[in-house]
Design an enzyme around this catalytic site. Structure first.
Site, PDB file in Angstrom:
ATOM      1  N   ASP A 691       9.264   7.091   4.395  1.00 45.14           N
ATOM      2  CA  ASP A 691       8.945   5.831   3.714  1.00 45.14           C
ATOM      3  C   ASP A 691       9.177   5.974   2.206  1.00 45.14           C
ATOM      4  O   ASP A 691       8.233   6.079   1.416  1.00 45.14           O
ATOM      5  CB  ASP A 691       7.483   5.467   4.015  1.00 45.14           C
ATOM      6  CG  ASP A 691       7.165   4.042   3.620  1.00 45.14           C
ATOM      7  OD1 ASP A 691       8.106   3.300   3.292  1.00 45.14           O
ATOM      8  OD2 ASP A 691       5.968   3.676   3.644  1.00 45.14           O
ATOM      9  N   GLY A 785      -0.909  -3.998  -1.248  1.00 46.02           N
ATOM     10  CA  GLY A 785      -0.530  -4.339  -2.623  1.00 46.02           C
ATOM     11  C   GLY A 785      -0.326  -3.090  -3.469  1.00 46.02           C
ATOM     12  O   GLY A 785       0.350  -3.128  -4.488  1.00 46.02           O
ATOM     13  N   GLY A 788       3.872   1.689  -2.243  1.00 44.03           N
ATOM     14  CA  GLY A 788       5.016   2.025  -3.096  1.00 44.03           C
ATOM     15  C   GLY A 788       4.582   2.632  -4.418  1.00 44.03           C
ATOM     16  O   GLY A 788       5.383   3.233  -5.124  1.00 44.03           O
TER      17      GLY A 788
HETATM   18  C1  4AZ Z   1      -0.790  -1.496   3.022  1.00 45.89           C
HETATM   19  O1  4AZ Z   1      -0.897  -2.320   3.920  1.00 45.89           O
HETATM   20  C2  4AZ Z   1      -1.730  -0.344   2.973  1.00 45.89           C
HETATM   21  N1  4AZ Z   1      -5.724   2.601   2.938  1.00 45.89           N
HETATM   22  C3  4AZ Z   1      -1.609   0.593   1.984  1.00 45.89           C
HETATM   23  C4  4AZ Z   1      -2.476   1.654   1.941  1.00 45.89           C
HETATM   24  C5  4AZ Z   1      -3.450   1.779   2.886  1.00 45.89           C
HETATM   25  C6  4AZ Z   1      -3.612   0.839   3.878  1.00 45.89           C
HETATM   26  C7  4AZ Z   1      -2.740  -0.233   3.922  1.00 45.89           C
HETATM   27  C8  4AZ Z   1      -4.381   2.957   2.844  1.00 45.89           C
HETATM   28  O2  4AZ Z   1       0.072  -1.613   2.148  1.00 45.89           O
END
Ligand code: 4AZ
Length: 837
Positions: A691, A785, A788
């Protein structure tokens, strides 16, 4: 309504159209016309009309008297205003409220014999057949719910395949008021056509009759296309070519140049029914650009249908490769901007490959043979089929397949994206990985079936096969890795990734510090920058040259040292001093301690950051809204997560902007446009493996933005994060799993690296390209959010900040014992440098 050629002629004037079509077939060379000639003609005409007739002189004097002059001026002004207003209305308001929506489609007319004349759009036979079909298509849409929006259908090509009948390739245009743009969606238009065929189907065959024309329901495909595609092959085309490979194996040269100006160009390739087309690309000289300005899209069709894309080339190609269509047609759609751009290659008709091999293996496991993917070494087409039947000399011996960069895993709920395998009736899915794997079949006469299942062309593969002892797959004193490889038992839990997926390094007991003993000290403690043994022997001779491995630092000279974190630590460790070169990174400007007081909940459980605290943090906006985070790597490259860009519109750099040097949303010091998005080629959208993505900015950010904008340091593959490092995740993502409002101030939260073993225990499929971080209570975490964005870690004693992770996924946010999952950046150091340097 008319044929494609008629439409071209109407739009560009008859002479122009024939000139445009005169582009050479085998060597499509393109020149852009100049306007000089036209300007000269206009000037000559103007000079002729300038002399005044003598009899008019008195009338002129009369008109120039003051009262008359005022009336004339008023009238002229009035006429000019009326004309201007009308033009404005026509060109601005009308255009704004109506827009063209375009489609490309194909269907098969059954029970009609194909004749070679249909290949020439100028032939009487083509024109007659095309106008008949056009009438039928128009009739369908003129009595449909979108009749008032329907503008025209153009039959562009007629071809034949091994199913018999005639394949029709057509364009359609609709003029749609912007408020009603939904009514001509792709599905709606295809449904209208299908319903018409369906309602006229008689018996159980798939053929329906439209005004007596037998249309095969199963062959109908309609795709929305860009206006650019519609005009490239129709009225506005600067270059078009049609090539036919009649004889199998005969190579037809195909060269396209644009030495004097930009060009958009469609080249259509066809071959005899029953054959497929192999296109070989020898070189492609363009500016790397995400296919927005320069690029080549190859389609498995004669029109640019999105659902039939075979391959896209957005970067220059210097080493030759080939790709194969699934039928006897192929379309090359070029976009070349000004400059010396060129494509060189050739194509040929080849027989469809349905291979079935009978393979006998030998007793000795070290005697090996090779199996290859269909059409190897060409890229794999979206459809192919191949069977291998193996036979080993004894029922105690199975078959081992060793792949270079491919892995077979049992099929789960999702479809197979990169190859569908049936091994003795059990289904497996193939995917690409960055290491060797061995797939063992515990049967002495297995049948292995392979079907292509990628949406577009995929990388070819090859595997070496050998027999193996079913009761003892690995030699004695060897450990069987999850990758199928066998490694010496002594290498288990030795701190080195011998299995290539770290399966030899998980579920290990915590290594003991064997500081004074006879056995060697565990590599985890050796030269990691911290004194683990009281006698200090773990941190001696760390800069002396040693054989290279993934956990040793490699200097630019190629030699390696034991010291893991030698890069940019302020000490010259390599003899060539390369460890302290390019170190303008990872050092925030002096931070004023004005963040929110501890205890106030932010990010998940984070605090407000202060200006300049995380100068590498980027807010990535898609269509103007925060969508993901990213980190600054250099003056024109950012790194982020591949999953931010994995859907169609998300992969288009024109929709993205990067907000740099920002603390509070809306107050960026610099907003940069994106030139190019490079998503890792092995990114798997189901598992989130690999990723990672790189973004190139259109223009480097100005150096004057430093120190509020600065790169983060990239960890070398040897980089080790210990318990004494400080790791912080930052972003503008949600503060709770089910929050609806994003914070406006950049959030930060301290998290700890979680061992791979513990992470797998809590989250399951965590690959060696992933890393977990969090706190046991879950109170500090990344969330939606933040994806990245950076997980940056700093060595104790205030060293530089290194990008250790990229926010990737998790099971909700801030849940106890469910850490966040990050892309393990040090696994990608050479991949990153291969693109950005
Ligand atoms: C997301 O959906 C996401 N708790 C990013 C990080 C985490 C969970 C979901 C980690 O972008």
């Amino acid at each position: 309504m008319g044929t494609e050629r008629e439409a071209n002629e109407k739009a560009s004037g008859e002479g122009d159209a024939s000139q445009l079509e005169a582009a050479s077939i085998a060597d499509v060379s393109v020149e852009v016309a100049t306007v000089d000639h036209t300007l000269h003609k206009i000037c000559r005409k103007y000079r002729k009309t300038r002399r005044k007739p003598k009899g008019l002189k008195r009338l002129q004097a009369h008109l120039l008297s003051i009262p008359h002059l005022a009336v004339i001026i008023t009238a002229v002004v009035f006429v000019v205003v009326v004309i201007m207003w009308s033009l404005l209305w026509v060109f601005l308001f009308r255009r704004e409220s109506n827009s063209g929506v375009y489609f490309a489609g194909m269907f098969r007319v059954a029970n009609v014999e194909f004749i070679p004349e249909y290949r020439q759009a100028e032939s009487r036979e083509f024109v007659s057949m095309a106008s008949k079909i056009q009438h039928v298509v128009s009739n369908v849409f003129k009595v449909s719910s979108v009749a008032r929006l329907y503008k025209q259908a153009i039959i562009s090509d007629l071809s034949n395949n091994d199913k018999g009948g005639v394949l029709v390739h057509f364009w359609m245009a609709f003029v749609v008021p912007q408020l009603r743009s939904q009514s001509v969606c792709e599905e709606c238009v295809e449904a209208i056509f299908r319903d018409s065929v369906h309602s006229s189907m008689m018996n159980r065959s798939s053929v329906g009759y439209l005004l007596g024309l037998p249309v095969d329901m199963d062959s109908i495909l309609i795709n929305a296309v860009e206006r650019w595609d519609y005009s490239s092959s129709g009225a506005g085309s600067q270059c078009a070519g049609k090539l036919y490979a009649s004889l199998p194996g005969l190579s037809v040269p195909l060269n396209v140049f644009s030495p004097w100006g930009g060009v958009s160009c469609h080249v259509k390739l066809t071959s005899a029914p029953g054959s497929v087309i192999r296109l070989t690309v020898t070189s492609f000289v363009i500016e790397p650009s995400d296919c927005v300005s320069d690029g080549l899209s190859v389609y498995d069709a004669l029109l640019p249908m999105r659902g039939r894309i075979l391959h896209r080339m957005c970067e220059p190609v210097s080493s030759s490769f080939s790709l194969v269509s699934t039928s006897n047609v192929m379309l090359l759609s070029f976009r070349l901007t000004d400059g010396n751009k060129s494509f060189r290659g050739h194509f040929e008709a080849i027989a469809e490959e349905v291979s079935m091999s009978q393979i006998e293996t030998h007793i000795e496991p070290d005697i090996i043979g090779q199996i290859y993917s269909p059409f190897h070494p060409s890229l794999l087409p979206p459809q192919c089929f191949c069977t291998w039947k193996f036979e080993t000399p004894s029922s105690a011996l199975g078959v081992a397949l060793q792949f270079e960069n491919y892995v077979l895993k049992p099929k789960e709920v999702n479809g197979c994206e990169h190859g569908w395998w049936k091994v003795n009736e059990i289904i497996f899915c193939g995917s690409y990985v960055g290491h060797h794997t061995v797939f063992r079949i515990a049967d002495h006469s297995p049948e292995v079936e392979f079907r292509c299942s990628s949406r577009i062309s995929a990388q070819p593969f090859q595997a070496s096969y050998s027999s193996y002892n079913i009761s003892q797959p690995c030699p004695e004193n060897h450990f069987l890795c999850s990758t199928g490889l066998c490694v010496e038992k002594s290498r288990r839990c030795d701190g080195l990734d011998d299995c290539q997926d770290e399966s030899d390094e998980v579920f290990c007991s915590r290594p003991t510090k064997n500081c004074g003993g006879n056995s060697p000290l565990h590599p985890m403690f050796v030269c990691n920058g911290e004194t683990d043994c009281t006698n200090g022997i773990d941190e001696i001779n760390c800069t002396q040259e040693t054989p290279c491995s993934a956990i040793r630092y490699q200097c630019n000279s190629g030699s390696c040292i034991l010291k893991k974190n030698a890069k940019c630590d302020g000490i010259l460790d390599c003899q060539d001093h390369s460890d302290e070169a390019d170190c303008a990174c990872g050092r925030p400007s002096s931070v004023k301690k004005t963040g929110s007081p501890p205890g106030r909940e932010r990010i998940v459980g984070g605090d407000n950051s202060v200006e300049g605290e995380w100068p590498w943090q980027v807010s990535l906006h898609f269509s103007g809204n925060l969508y993901c985070g990213a980190s600054v790597l250099s003056s024109d490259w950012l790194v982020s997560a591949a999953h931010c860009f994995s859907k169609e519109r998300l992969s288009d750099p024109r929709y993205w902007s990067a907000h740099l040097g920002m603390l509070t949303q809306g107050s960026a010091k610099h907003v940069a446009e994106i030139q190019r998005i490079v998503v890792h080629e092995y990114y798997n959208e189901y598992t989130f493996d690999y990723d990672i993505a790189l973004l190139q900015l259109k223009k480097p950010w100005p150096p004057s933005l430093s120190p509020l904008v600065q790169p983060v340091c990239l960890p070398p593959s040897s980089h080790a994060v210990t318990d004494s490092h400080r790791c912080v995740v930052t972003g503008w993502g949600y503060r709770h799993e089910d929050d609806k409002v994003l914070p406006s101030v950049l959030q930060k939260a301290d998290v700890s690296i979680v061992s791979q073993t513990d992470c797998k225990k809590s989250l399951g499929p965590v690959s060696s390209r992933m890393l977990c971080a969090g706190v046991p209570s879950g109170e500090r975490d990344a969330c939606r959010g933040d994806s990245g964005g950076p997980l940056a870690c700093q060595a104790p004693g205030g060293g530089r900040w290194f990008l250790i992770g990229i926010v990737s996924w998790g099971s909700g946010c801030g849940r106890p014992n469910l850490p966040g999952v990050y892309t393990r950046v040090n696994k990608f150091t050479s991949w990153i440098y291969s693109h950005i340097s």
